[in-house]
Design an enzyme around this catalytic site. Structure first.
Site, PDB file in Angstrom:
ATOM      1  N   GLU A 167     -47.875  27.457  -1.964  1.00 50.01           N
ATOM      2  CA  GLU A 167     -49.118  28.119  -1.575  1.00 50.01           C
ATOM      3  C   GLU A 167     -50.042  28.195  -2.785  1.00 50.01           C
ATOM      4  O   GLU A 167     -49.927  29.122  -3.591  1.00 50.01           O
ATOM      5  CB  GLU A 167     -48.820  29.540  -1.074  1.00 50.01           C
ATOM      6  CG  GLU A 167     -47.870  29.588   0.106  1.00 50.01           C
ATOM      7  CD  GLU A 167     -48.053  30.853   0.940  1.00 50.01           C
ATOM      8  OE1 GLU A 167     -48.316  30.700   2.135  1.00 50.01           O
ATOM      9  OE2 GLU A 167     -47.965  31.961   0.396  1.00 50.01           O
ATOM     10  N   GLY A 180     -56.304  32.606   2.004  1.00 48.15           N
ATOM     11  CA  GLY A 180     -57.309  33.517   2.546  1.00 48.15           C
ATOM     12  C   GLY A 180     -58.735  33.165   2.156  1.00 48.15           C
ATOM     13  O   GLY A 180     -59.648  33.967   2.332  1.00 48.15           O
ATOM     14  N   GLU A 233     -49.383  37.224  -3.586  1.00 46.56           N
ATOM     15  CA  GLU A 233     -49.992  38.565  -3.560  1.00 46.56           C
ATOM     16  C   GLU A 233     -49.075  39.569  -4.250  1.00 46.56           C
ATOM     17  O   GLU A 233     -49.537  40.480  -4.929  1.00 46.56           O
ATOM     18  CB  GLU A 233     -50.306  38.972  -2.109  1.00 46.56           C
ATOM     19  CG  GLU A 233     -51.524  38.211  -1.592  1.00 46.56           C
ATOM     20  CD  GLU A 233     -51.536  37.951  -0.095  1.00 46.56           C
ATOM     21  OE1 GLU A 233     -50.781  38.589   0.657  1.00 46.56           O
ATOM     22  OE2 GLU A 233     -52.314  37.066   0.321  1.00 46.56           O
ATOM     23  N   HIS A 282     -44.211  35.907  -2.946  1.00 54.20           N
ATOM     24  CA  HIS A 282     -45.574  35.611  -2.473  1.00 54.20           C
ATOM     25  C   HIS A 282     -46.569  35.904  -3.597  1.00 54.20           C
ATOM     26  O   HIS A 282     -46.401  36.867  -4.348  1.00 54.20           O
ATOM     27  CB  HIS A 282     -45.897  36.444  -1.227  1.00 54.20           C
ATOM     28  CG  HIS A 282     -47.132  35.958  -0.541  1.00 54.20           C
ATOM     29  ND1 HIS A 282     -48.400  36.262  -1.003  1.00 54.20           N
ATOM     30  CD2 HIS A 282     -47.294  35.142   0.525  1.00 54.20           C
ATOM     31  CE1 HIS A 282     -49.290  35.672  -0.229  1.00 54.20           C
ATOM     32  NE2 HIS A 282     -48.646  34.980   0.711  1.00 54.20           N
ATOM     33  N   SER A 294     -54.838  28.795   3.910  1.00 55.13           N
ATOM     34  CA  SER A 294     -55.894  28.420   4.859  1.00 55.13           C
ATOM     35  C   SER A 294     -55.471  27.267   5.772  1.00 55.13           C
ATOM     36  O   SER A 294     -56.294  26.434   6.152  1.00 55.13           O
ATOM     37  CB  SER A 294     -57.204  28.093   4.118  1.00 55.13           C
ATOM     38  OG  SER A 294     -57.635  29.219   3.381  1.00 55.13           O
ATOM     39  N   ASN A 336     -46.955  34.674   8.388  1.00 57.91           N
ATOM     40  CA  ASN A 336     -46.907  35.850   7.524  1.00 57.91           C
ATOM     41  C   ASN A 336     -48.034  36.779   7.970  1.00 57.91           C
ATOM     42  O   ASN A 336     -49.200  36.516   7.696  1.00 57.91           O
ATOM     43  CB  ASN A 336     -47.105  35.408   6.061  1.00 57.91           C
ATOM     44  CG  ASN A 336     -47.159  36.578   5.111  1.00 57.91           C
ATOM     45  OD1 ASN A 336     -46.954  37.734   5.510  1.00 57.91           O
ATOM     46  ND2 ASN A 336     -47.446  36.292   3.845  1.00 57.91           N
ATOM     47  N   LYS A 378     -48.691  39.634   6.984  1.00 57.96           N
ATOM     48  CA  LYS A 378     -49.158  40.483   5.870  1.00 57.96           C
ATOM     49  C   LYS A 378     -49.273  41.944   6.356  1.00 57.96           C
ATOM     50  O   LYS A 378     -48.519  42.346   7.239  1.00 57.96           O
ATOM     51  CB  LYS A 378     -50.461  39.932   5.293  1.00 57.96           C
ATOM     52  CG  LYS A 378     -50.294  38.457   4.869  1.00 57.96           C
ATOM     53  CD  LYS A 378     -51.381  37.925   4.004  1.00 57.96           C
ATOM     54  CE  LYS A 378     -51.105  36.459   3.679  1.00 57.96           C
ATOM     55  NZ  LYS A 378     -52.095  35.859   2.777  1.00 57.96           N
TER      56      LYS A 378
HETATM   57  P1  13P Z   1     -53.855  32.247   4.791  1.00 57.26           P
HETATM   58  O1  13P Z   1     -53.280  31.303   5.814  1.00 57.26           O
HETATM   59  O2  13P Z   1     -54.530  33.434   5.396  1.00 57.26           O
HETATM   60  O3  13P Z   1     -54.667  31.539   3.776  1.00 57.26           O
HETATM   61  O4  13P Z   1     -52.583  32.877   4.013  1.00 57.26           O
HETATM   62  C1  13P Z   1     -51.586  32.043   3.571  1.00 57.26           C
HETATM   63  C2  13P Z   1     -50.468  32.878   3.086  1.00 57.26           C
HETATM   64  O5  13P Z   1     -50.599  33.609   2.123  1.00 57.26           O
HETATM   65  C3  13P Z   1     -49.210  32.818   3.839  1.00 57.26           C
HETATM   66  O6  13P Z   1     -48.185  33.445   3.152  1.00 57.26           O
END
Ligand code: 13P
Length: 260
Positions: free
Chosen positions: A177, A183, A107, A105, A223, A19, A21
């Site tokens: 997740e 992150g 976010e 997601h 992560s 992803n 982002k």
């Molecule tokens: P990170 O791997 O940067 O923690 O992000 C995970 C994520 O949100 C994948 O969709």
């Protein structure tokens, strides 16, 4: 002749999805895509998916398709078509040759206030348009500390999947997740992740059927990186990863792809 059934885990697809982002310029996206294609060495046993930002979907797809890497969007509209400025419909993605879409997601849930009901609408319309879905679920640290992990998983899965037919479960990949791990560099321990994944599989069995649940891929995200992927993927119910930060470095993403 004696037929030996493959182990159940072997029947599930192993998947590593990136992803990206809201990262990469057009040039960076195409460089990353090119590096992934050039870096494959044939030892990758997982299905690979990359999810670049909307404007680069088609050009990234043109770069990676021949190498067998699939391309997914990071979001889609809950609407079919019409006056919804700024939205991208599942039908548009489909007609552009995009096979996957990330829905739900954390976010989007947290920053854009996407509810379980909106997530469900997106799941249904994406399925109708023949997209495969990476459905993200996961708890916040507060929820985990309050002992609500199972409750949150129940709510998110039940609502999102309530109108999904047995046949359509084949087009759904779950990504667990934990919000506190995204992150932050705070990866869930393999035990914590396995416990959540096993619970998710039990819940999927209750919603769909045991057989459907056994065949579904459940990815870990949060992560996950080149150093910890192998221990996570070795867990019984972890079938791969949805990778954020580490998917922006081709070498790291490829190492993760080879971590089974
Ligand atoms: P990170 O791997 O940067 O923690 O992000 C995970 C994520 O949100 C994948 O969709």
């Amino acid at each position: 002749m004696i037929y030996i059934w493959p182990k159940l885990k072997d029947m599930r697809q192993k998947i590593v999805a990136g992803n990206w982002k809201m990262n990469t310029s057009q040039a960076e996206a195409l460089t990353l895509a090119g590096e992934l294609v050039d870096g494959l060495n044939g030892s990758e046993t997982a299905t690979l998916i990359v999810c670049p930002p909307f404007p680069w979907l088609v050009s990234v797809k043109a770069k990676v398709a021949s190498a067998g890497i699939s391309v997914g969007a990071q979001n889609c509209s809950n609407m079919e078509k019409g006056a919804f400025t700024g939205e991208v419909s599942p039908a548009m993605l489909q007609s552009a040759g995009i096979s996957h879409v990330i829905i739900g997601h954390s976010e989007r849930r947290a920053i854009y206030h996407e509810s379980n009901s909106l997530v469900a609408d997106k799941v249904n319309i994406a399925l109708k348009n023949n997209l495969s879905i990476l459905l993200c679920i996961g708890e916040t640290l507060e929820e985990r500390n309050a002992g609500k992990l199972h409750e949150i998983i129940d709510e998110q899965l039940t609502e999102a999947l309530k109108s999904v037919s047995a046949e359509d479960f084949k087009s759904i990949i779950i990504a667990y997740e934990p919000v506190w791990a995204i992150g932050t560099g705070l990866t869930a321990s393999p035990e914590q992740a396995q416990e959540a994944h096993a619970y998710i599989r039990t819940k999927l069995a209750a919603i769909a059927s045991e057989q459907i649940a056994e065949n579904m891929s459940i990815l870990y995200g949060g992560s996950c990186n080149a150093s910890n992927a192998a221990t996570l993927f070795a867990q019984k119910d972890i079938d791969g990863g949805l990778i954020g930060g580490a998917s922006l470095k081709s070498e790291d993403f490829l190492t993760i792809a080879r971590s089974f």
